[in-house]
Design a protein around this motif. Structure first.
Motif, PDB file in Angstrom:
ATOM      1  N   HIS A 129     -28.760 -21.992  -1.534  1.00 51.97           N
ATOM      2  CA  HIS A 129     -29.821 -22.335  -0.589  1.00 51.97           C
ATOM      3  C   HIS A 129     -31.191 -22.323  -1.277  1.00 51.97           C
ATOM      4  N   MET A 130     -31.418 -21.358  -2.161  1.00 44.59           N
ATOM      5  CA  MET A 130     -32.694 -21.296  -2.884  1.00 44.59           C
ATOM      6  C   MET A 130     -32.941 -22.561  -3.698  1.00 44.59           C
ATOM      7  N   LEU A 131     -31.850 -23.190  -4.146  1.00 46.44           N
ATOM      8  CA  LEU A 131     -31.949 -24.395  -4.974  1.00 46.44           C
ATOM      9  C   LEU A 131     -31.846 -25.669  -4.151  1.00 46.44           C
ATOM     10  N   ASP A 132     -31.894 -25.528  -2.829  1.00 45.09           N
ATOM     11  CA  ASP A 132     -31.793 -26.663  -1.914  1.00 45.09           C
ATOM     12  C   ASP A 132     -30.458 -27.397  -2.081  1.00 45.09           C
ATOM     13  N   ALA A 133     -29.429 -26.632  -2.404  1.00 41.46           N
ATOM     14  CA  ALA A 133     -28.069 -27.157  -2.513  1.00 41.46           C
ATOM     15  C   ALA A 133     -27.231 -26.548  -1.391  1.00 41.46           C
ATOM     16  N   ARG A 134     -25.961 -26.913  -1.345  1.00 41.45           N
ATOM     17  CA  ARG A 134     -25.088 -26.445  -0.270  1.00 41.45           C
ATOM     18  C   ARG A 134     -23.918 -25.673  -0.858  1.00 41.45           C
ATOM     19  N   ALA A 135     -23.710 -24.462  -0.354  1.00 43.82           N
ATOM     20  CA  ALA A 135     -22.553 -23.657  -0.744  1.00 43.82           C
ATOM     21  C   ALA A 135     -21.384 -24.005   0.176  1.00 43.82           C
ATOM     22  N   VAL A 136     -20.282 -24.441  -0.404  1.00 46.04           N
ATOM     23  CA  VAL A 136     -19.088 -24.793   0.361  1.00 46.04           C
ATOM     24  C   VAL A 136     -18.032 -23.715   0.105  1.00 46.04           C
ATOM     25  N   PRO A 137     -17.690 -22.918   1.115  1.00 41.91           N
ATOM     26  CA  PRO A 137     -16.759 -21.807   0.879  1.00 41.91           C
ATOM     27  C   PRO A 137     -15.324 -22.271   0.696  1.00 41.91           C
ATOM     28  N   TYR A 138     -14.640 -21.656  -0.277  1.00 45.97           N
ATOM     29  CA  TYR A 138     -13.186 -21.823  -0.386  1.00 45.97           C
ATOM     30  C   TYR A 138     -12.542 -20.472  -0.065  1.00 45.97           C
ATOM     31  N   GLN A 139     -11.552 -20.519   0.798  1.00 44.08           N
ATOM     32  CA  GLN A 139     -11.035 -19.297   1.399  1.00 44.08           C
ATOM     33  C   GLN A 139     -10.106 -18.534   0.462  1.00 44.08           C
ATOM     34  N   LEU A 140     -10.318 -17.230   0.417  1.00 43.28           N
ATOM     35  CA  LEU A 140      -9.386 -16.290  -0.212  1.00 43.28           C
ATOM     36  C   LEU A 140      -8.789 -15.488   0.935  1.00 43.28           C
ATOM     37  N   ALA A 141      -7.633 -15.930   1.407  1.00 43.15           N
ATOM     38  CA  ALA A 141      -7.096 -15.447   2.674  1.00 43.15           C
ATOM     39  C   ALA A 141      -6.095 -14.322   2.479  1.00 43.15           C
ATOM     40  N   GLY A 351     -18.856 -13.625   3.839  1.00 40.50           N
ATOM     41  CA  GLY A 351     -18.293 -14.894   4.263  1.00 40.50           C
ATOM     42  C   GLY A 351     -17.495 -14.753   5.543  1.00 40.50           C
ATOM     43  N   ARG A 352     -17.190 -15.896   6.128  1.00 37.78           N
ATOM     44  CA  ARG A 352     -16.507 -15.909   7.424  1.00 37.78           C
ATOM     45  C   ARG A 352     -15.139 -15.232   7.354  1.00 37.78           C
ATOM     46  N   THR A 353     -14.447 -15.365   6.229  1.00 41.34           N
ATOM     47  CA  THR A 353     -13.119 -14.767   6.094  1.00 41.34           C
ATOM     48  C   THR A 353     -13.176 -13.247   6.097  1.00 41.34           C
ATOM     49  N   GLY A 354     -14.357 -12.671   5.864  1.00 43.67           N
ATOM     50  CA  GLY A 354     -14.497 -11.220   5.849  1.00 43.67           C
ATOM     51  C   GLY A 354     -14.629 -10.580   7.216  1.00 43.67           C
ATOM     52  N   GLU A 355     -14.642 -11.383   8.277  1.00 48.04           N
ATOM     53  CA  GLU A 355     -14.737 -10.817   9.614  1.00 48.04           C
ATOM     54  C   GLU A 355     -13.572  -9.861   9.861  1.00 48.04           C
ATOM     55  N   GLY A 356     -13.914  -8.663  10.378  1.00 49.30           N
ATOM     56  CA  GLY A 356     -12.892  -7.658  10.671  1.00 49.30           C
ATOM     57  C   GLY A 356     -12.618  -6.701   9.527  1.00 49.30           C
TER      58      GLY A 356
END
Length: 379
Positions: A129-141, A351-356
């Motif tokens: 985000h600081m670099l005005d780019a987009r982080a796309v998450p890949y899941q480690l499930a 990240g979203r996968t860390g919920e819980g």
């Protein structure tokens, strides 16, 4: 007042630091929230820094660092990481944090994309985000034992994807990727002509599996390797790390290093030199201390029936509190801090996968671990 650049407003805050800062305002808190080694800095490192100050070694150094330190790091990389690098590929940085930002800044442009692990360390996304780019998450499930799903990665690549970040041993998970997995990631990167940024901050702390450096497997110069002295030598406040670049970037690195930091403080570099070339027994002792703490934590959690991921590296424990957090682990962690005076990092901060889930630091005194883990609600 004038407005800030629009993309700066999108930089997410750190859920880890939020809990930490609340905890710092309270009394009698058991701190398990940040990765701060609880072992002392080795005496020979302190003595080297003291000598540097006493001898007034306080001037500018070459942008990449003092030559003895860079040469020592080249030798260490060959000996311990099987990475064959020359001095002009090794750049001393203000911790791994700057090394990571430097690597991302070299390969990302506004609107480009980078694949980041989820769960993954918070600054991966923050830097994008600081670099005005987009982080796309890949899941480690959990159902995949927190290993990357290469088929799923294929579906995340677009014409804007420029790089992938790989973190092994993982913060927050403690997962260690084996050589076969790393080779598959490299093959994936080659197919899509991506840069690879390898975060290896916890390289010295593994419990069984051997750490493998991605750059040791790289045959076409696409890997940037990020290392740190902070966790290894308990030097978090000294702020020394290093970035190992692909070949041929020396002139570029001199320019960007000058623009960003000029150079790392000279006394800190002499402390780093003593750390890299000195007695490594304190590192082995720290690893054993963390292993003993892991055994203690396993016993406490097993006794109470609380599920967790058995780590293979780093010094964290990833614990399942979904039975108590009710779908909002960030709020639960703050409430837990206020009610029990125990500070833990909410998994959703990674990240979203860390919920819980929550992350606790094993680099803590045994009595603090016992207090903190005993306060967790059992299923």
């Amino acid at each position: 007042m004038p407005s800030l650049a629009p993309h700066i407003e999108s930089v997410p805050g750190s859920g880890i630091r939020r809990v930490f800062e609340i905890a710092m305002k309270l009394d009698d808190v058991t701190m398990l929230v940040v990765g701060e080694p609880d072992v002392p800095v080795a005496r020979h490192i302190i003595d080297a820094a003291r000598r540097a100050w006493a001898e007034d070694r306080t001037g500018y150094t070459p942008n990449g660092g003092i030559t003895p330190l860079r040469e020592a790091l080249v030798a260490k990389l060959a000996r311990e990481n099987q990475i064959q690098a020359d001095v002009e590929q090794v750049w001393v940085t203000v911790g791994a944090t700057q090394a990571l930002h430097q690597a991302m800044g070299l390969v990302l442009s506004p609107g480009s994309e980078i694949l980041v692990p989820d769960p993954g360390y918070t600054t991966f996304t923050m830097n994008a985000h600081m670099l005005d780019a987009r982080a796309v998450p890949y899941q480690l499930a959990p159902e995949a034992e927190f290993q990357p799903d290469l088929e799923a990665l294929e579906h995340l690549v677009t014409d804007r994807t420029r790089a992938i970040i790989v973190n092994s041993p993982s913060n927050p998970l403690g997962v260690v990727f084996g050589e076969a997995t790393l080779r598959r990631i490299l093959d994936f990167a080659k197919r899509h002509d991506l840069w690879v940024i390898s975060d290896e901050v916890y390289e010295y702390f593994t419990y069984g599996p051997k750490h493998v450096s991605l750059a040791a497997l790289d045959d076409d110069d696409r890997v940037f390797s990020v290392f740190s002295l902070s966790k290894t030598y308990a030097m978090t406040g000294v702020r020394v790390g290093y970035l190992v670049t692909p070949k041929g970037l020396a002139d570029t690195m001199r320019t960007v290093q000058e623009a960003q930091i000029s150079c790392v403080a000279e006394p800190d570099q002499y402390a780093a030199l003593a750390a890299v070339t000195g007695d490594n027994q304190p590192v082995a002792d720290a690893r054993e201390h963390y292993r003993e703490n892991l055994d203690l934590a396993r016993g406490l959690l097993d006794e109470r029936g609380i599920a967790y991921l058995d780590p293979e590296g780093a010094f964290y424990l990833w614990i399942d509190v979904s039975h108590a957090s009710r779908g909002d682990v960030a709020t639960w962690a703050e409430d837990f801090l206020l009610s029990h005076r125990v500070a833990v990092a909410p998994g959703s901060a990674f990240g979203r996968t860390g919920e819980g889930w929550i992350r606790i630091s094993l680099a803590s005194p045994a009595d603090a671990l016992t207090r903190g883990l005993s306060a967790l609600p059992a299923p």
